[in-house]
Design a protein around this motif. Structure first.
Motif, PDB file in Angstrom:
ATOM      1  N   GLU A   1       0.765  -1.363  -0.219  1.00  0.00           N
ATOM      2  CA  GLU A   1      -0.056  -0.131   0.084  1.00  0.00           C
ATOM      3  C   GLU A   1       0.767   1.465   0.043  1.00  0.00           C
ATOM      4  O   GLU A   1       0.178   2.452  -0.198  1.00  0.00           O
ATOM      5  CB  GLU A   1      -1.060  -0.156   1.303  1.00  0.00           C
ATOM      6  N   GLY A   2       2.051   1.153   0.106  1.00  0.00           N
ATOM      7  CA  GLY A   2       3.118   2.276   0.251  1.00  0.00           C
ATOM      8  C   GLY A   2       4.393   1.704   0.432  1.00  0.00           C
ATOM      9  O   GLY A   2       4.614   0.544   0.269  1.00  0.00           O
ATOM     10  N   VAL A   3       5.622   2.575   0.915  1.00  0.00           N
ATOM     11  CA  VAL A   3       6.939   2.268   0.955  1.00  0.00           C
ATOM     12  C   VAL A   3       7.291   2.974   2.160  1.00  0.00           C
ATOM     13  O   VAL A   3       6.846   4.111   2.374  1.00  0.00           O
ATOM     14  CB  VAL A   3       7.730   2.418  -0.481  1.00  0.00           C
ATOM     15  N   TYR A   4       8.352   2.454   2.676  1.00  0.00           N
ATOM     16  CA  TYR A   4       9.010   3.090   3.534  1.00  0.00           C
ATOM     17  C   TYR A   4      10.225   4.162   2.905  1.00  0.00           C
ATOM     18  O   TYR A   4      11.168   3.617   2.145  1.00  0.00           O
ATOM     19  CB  TYR A   4      10.045   2.300   4.650  1.00  0.00           C
ATOM     20  N   LEU A   5      10.167   5.552   3.183  1.00  0.00           N
ATOM     21  CA  LEU A   5      10.860   6.371   2.384  1.00  0.00           C
ATOM     22  C   LEU A   5      11.386   7.524   3.357  1.00  0.00           C
ATOM     23  O   LEU A   5      10.954   8.343   3.915  1.00  0.00           O
ATOM     24  CB  LEU A   5       9.999   7.010   1.298  1.00  0.00           C
ATOM     25  N   ALA A   6      12.887   7.109   3.445  1.00  0.00           N
ATOM     26  CA  ALA A   6      13.493   8.144   4.685  1.00  0.00           C
ATOM     27  C   ALA A   6      13.670   9.529   3.821  1.00  0.00           C
ATOM     28  O   ALA A   6      14.029   9.661   2.423  1.00  0.00           O
ATOM     29  CB  ALA A   6      14.845   7.595   4.735  1.00  0.00           C
ATOM     30  N   PRO A   7      13.586  10.498   4.228  1.00  0.00           N
ATOM     31  CA  PRO A   7      13.895  11.765   3.839  1.00  0.00           C
ATOM     32  C   PRO A   7      15.779  12.005   3.551  1.00  0.00           C
ATOM     33  O   PRO A   7      16.305  11.228   4.016  1.00  0.00           O
ATOM     34  CB  PRO A   7      13.576  13.040   5.099  1.00  0.00           C
ATOM     35  N   THR A   8      15.806  12.728   2.806  1.00  0.00           N
ATOM     36  CA  THR A   8      17.324  13.020   2.489  1.00  0.00           C
ATOM     37  C   THR A   8      18.084  13.563   3.648  1.00  0.00           C
ATOM     38  O   THR A   8      17.415  14.569   4.249  1.00  0.00           O
ATOM     39  CB  THR A   8      17.458  14.080   1.115  1.00  0.00           C
ATOM     40  N   MET A   9      19.263  13.013   4.002  1.00  0.00           N
ATOM     41  CA  MET A   9      20.020  13.381   5.151  1.00  0.00           C
ATOM     42  C   MET A   9      21.343  13.961   4.543  1.00  0.00           C
ATOM     43  O   MET A   9      21.680  13.627   3.477  1.00  0.00           O
ATOM     44  CB  MET A   9      20.179  12.428   6.138  1.00  0.00           C
TER      45      MET A   9
END
Length: 768
Positions: A41-49
């Motif tokens: 239903e979606g994905v785990y997407l980390a913000p740019t670091m």
């Protein structure tokens, strides 16, 4: 909280876990969207670091309030953000010791490191080291699609993470399709494996199995441990295999597979694989001490080896032996081998020099078809020595060649109607003129084939014999091409006519036995061969002209060969008297079958292949093999083929049977998650199905399953036995990120459905 924030949380209540829904992805600019198939239903997407080692980077902090205590501790409170390299800390309050860099976080803790997010009530972190200790946590590991909760998370070593009283799943947030709840989970990034203690596996919130200790992979690296079992049900009853993988060294490993067959008993299979700078291979053993159905023990030994040394020396081994001829019929195997009428038992050593190519080979067979008479068992070659020297002159235009061979043949039976053993020597000098230009070629060649036999055969007046044959050939061809454009695409069409003349005078050879010789199957390539027999005991008499034409259509924009058509026929100028045996009739036809073949890449999804042989004198279709394949970007796969063979054709084997078979197979996604698998093999000559498969597959975000039913005709070594259909139901199940059971299903489908392995290799990764 604002009304907008309330609406956002309602739409995606797991945004705090870096969970991005399908709607969120659709709203992103196209260049920023992650790879996404819709399985989840979606994905785990980390913000740019920011990048950089946090132990060496400077500290950047912001807070509503900043205080310094008498001991030098900095106290930051109110929306605290602390960044250091690729590590970020968030909390209601952070206390930082400027000397030791020990850091305490209290309230609404968020710790973000590359590839990981940890939320908790409180935490202790050392900014000089990669150490942390977090209480009452919720966590996400982005790259392996894992999330869960833990009473405590800490890392005793830099690349080891320990989760106490924790849960672990690769499912979507809020899903309980499967969850591991454990006293302790240890994730070792250095080894690539996780270790679980005191765990319960829950499916749909229901505990199904307790595991006191268990390991599982967290990436693609190899590690010793149990693989998921294979479970099936067929003619042997319940069939369970539990493989154990041994990662012995970077360049060799092994698998031990205990196996239980309800109707037969227990067995063990083992396979050892090795790889070095010069060699690679595998060695396998199967052992069943007491087959309750067969009434005796069953064994299998197999060894495959390839070696390459200094680019000139090459070695090889291909050895398979079974305890009995019904082994493959009764017992499927996980080892790297296959069932044939004759099992190879071969070893060779080859040398590739600038002038000479030489080899020594020993070869024998184990025949596992009881319908083959002892008289017809193949000879052993113990050994066979071969050499070929090439001596070019005049810039390789003229080339002298000298071929030589010595073979000692030995029959596996002591009493046969023919030689029990023999020596055969062949010497083949030849000369050719190699005239080639970009537009074509002309290659005349003259060869002399001399054979010497020393036979050990009862009743022969003279055990020695010498036979000589001469062969002249003239091979010629043209290469023509023309570029053209069609609907904006640049094409190149070739026209490649070829004429091949072959002359070999008749020489009586019926007195010579057959050791390794058979008649070649007729095909387009056979038009341009110097001998219509394989092996070294027959040189076919010939006075014939072969005419062939090949045309290719090449897409110059992509380099793909979209169409390849070849047509050809042999014009015989005399009858062919030399046959395998003196009872075989002389071939009196003036024309060979007209042979044609075509490969057509219709578009990016469809392709078609066909090969046919037509007796133009009798207006009879001798042989036809044709098939379509469809494969699209969604990895849907369809095969449709037809195979026809007329045993009454002039070129056919008189002992063979008519073949008229159709085969239809497919793997098709009927929705985003559901797929259907099928095969229908039908014998039009016998009016019966020979292999039927129907199955379903389902794939969710964190698990995949298949159920396959197969009904097929099982071969038999008993000529009097009526062939009855066998049936089996096979089950395959995978918890994504942990492993799966039912590996036998993959092997079965790979054998049954052309293109299955390539389709599976091209499937999207588990969680995108």
């Amino acid at each position: 909280m604002s009304a907008f924030a309330d609406e956002e949380a309602a739409d995606n209540p797991y945004r705090h876990l870096d969970w991005v829904t399908a709607a969120d992805i659709a709203a992103m600019p196209e260049a920023q969207r992650p790879t996404y198939t819709g399985i989840c239903e979606g994905v785990y997407l980390a913000p740019t670091m920011a990048q950089g080692d946090p132990t060496k980077a400077r500290i950047e902090a912001s807070a509503d309030r900043f205080d310094t205590l008498p001991d030098g501790t900095n106290v930051l409170s109110g929306g605290v953000v602390l960044k250091q390299g690729n590590r970020e800390l968030y909390s209601d309050e952070i206390r930082l010791n400027r000397i030791t860099r020990a850091t305490a976080l209290e309230g609404n803790v968020k710790i973000r490191q590359e590839g990981m997010l940890i939320l908790g009530d409180s935490a202790e972190v050392n900014l000089n080291e990669k150490k942390l200790d977090v209480k009452n946590t919720e966590y996400v590991i982005h790259n392996i699609h894992v999330h869960g909760k833990a009473g405590r998370i800490y890392n005793p070593d830099e690349r080891v993470l320990v989760l106490d009283n924790s849960s672990y799943t690769t499912c979507e947030p809020g899903s309980e399709a499967w969850v591991i709840k454990a006293d302790e989970i240890k994730l070792n990034e250095e080894s690539g494996w996780g270790e679980v203690s005191g765990a319960t596996v829950e499916l749909g919130g229901v505990p199904v199995v307790y595991l006191p200790w268990w390991t599982f992979p967290i990436d693609d690296r190899r590690q010793s441990g149990f693989l998921f079992p294979s479970i099936g049900s067929g003619e042997n009853g319940l069939d369970i295999s539990t493989p154990y993988y041994l990662n012995l060294a970077p360049n060799y490993d092994a698998t031990l597979t205990p196996r239980y067959l309800a109707d037969r008993g227990e067995m063990l299979e083992g396979e050892f694989r090795y790889l070095s700078d010069h060699t690679k291979g595998d060695f396998g053993v199967g052992y069943m001490p007491d087959d309750q159905e067969f009434g005796d023990r069953r064994t299998l030994v197999t060894w495959h080896h390839n070696g390459l040394y200094d680019q000139k020396w090459e070695s090889g081994v291909d050895y398979t032996r079974v305890s009995d001829s019904d082994y493959f019929l009764d017992l499927d195997t996980t080892l790297n081998t296959s069932a044939d009428t004759h099992l190879d038992q071969r070893a060779d050593l080859r040398y590739y020099g600038d002038t000479w190519i030489s080899s020594v080979e020993v070869k024998q067979y184990q025949t596992i078809d009881d319908l083959i008479d002892d008289e017809d068992l193949p000879y052993r070659m113990l050994p066979q020595l071969r050499t070929l020297g090439r001596f070019p002159i005049s810039n390789n235009r003229i080339q002298f060649q000298l071929g030589g061979e010595y073979t000692y043949f030995d029959h596996p039976e002591e009493i046969v109607d023919g030689p029990t053993d023999a020596d055969r020597v062949r010497v083949i000098p030849s000369v050719l003129y190699n005239y080639r230009r970009p537009w074509g070629f002309v290659v005349p060649k003259l060869a002399l084939v001399s054979r010497y036999y020393d036979l050990n055969q009862t009743g022969l007046d003279d055990n020695e014999a010498t036979v000589e044959n001469s062969i002249f050939s003239l091979d010629s061809g043209l290469y023509l091409d023309r570029p053209f454009d069609f609907q904006g695409t640049h094409f190149l069409q070739t026209l490649e006519p070829r004429v091949f003349y072959l002359y070999s005078p008749y020489k009586e050879q019926n007195d010579q036995p057959l050791f390794d010789t058979a008649k070649t199957s007729f095909s387009y390539e056979q038009l341009f061969r110097e001998n219509r027999f394989t092996g070294g005991d027959r040189i076919g008499d010939a006075n014939q002209v072969s005419v062939g034409l090949t045309s290719r259509l090449i897409n110059q924009d992509t380099g793909a060969e979209q169409i390849n058509v070849s047509l050809g026929q042999i014009f015989y100028l005399r009858d062919r008297e030399v046959q395998l045996t003196e009872t075989d009739p002389v071939e009196e036809t003036s024309l060979s079958p007209f042979v044609g073949r075509m490969n057509w890449l219709i578009n990016q999804n469809w392709s078609w292949r066909a090969e046919a042989q037509m007796d133009t004198q009798e207006s009879n279709l001798d042989n036809l093999i044709t098939g379509f394949r469809y494969r699209d970007r969604f990895n849907n796969l369809v095969n449709l083929s037809f195979n026809y063979y007329d045993s009454g054709a002039v070129i056919a084997d008189p002992e063979s049977e008519n073949i008229k078979q159709s085969d239809f197979s497919f793997l098709w996604s009927i929705s985003q998650r559901w797929g259907i698998i099928g095969r229908w093999g039908f014998d039009l000559e016998q009016q019966r199905s020979y292999d039927n498969i129907l199955g379903f597959e389902y794939e969710s975000c964190c698990w995949r399953a298949r159920v396959v039913n197969r009904r097929y005709l099982k071969e038999s070594n008993d000529a009097d036995q009526v062939v009855e259909p066998s049936q089996g139901i096979y089950f395959q199940f995978e918890l994504k990120g942990l492993g799966g059971l039912g590996g036998a299903v993959d092997r079965m489908l790979d054998d049954a459905i052309s293109g299955y392995r390539e389709r599976e290799a091209a499937r999207p990764t588990n969680f995108n």
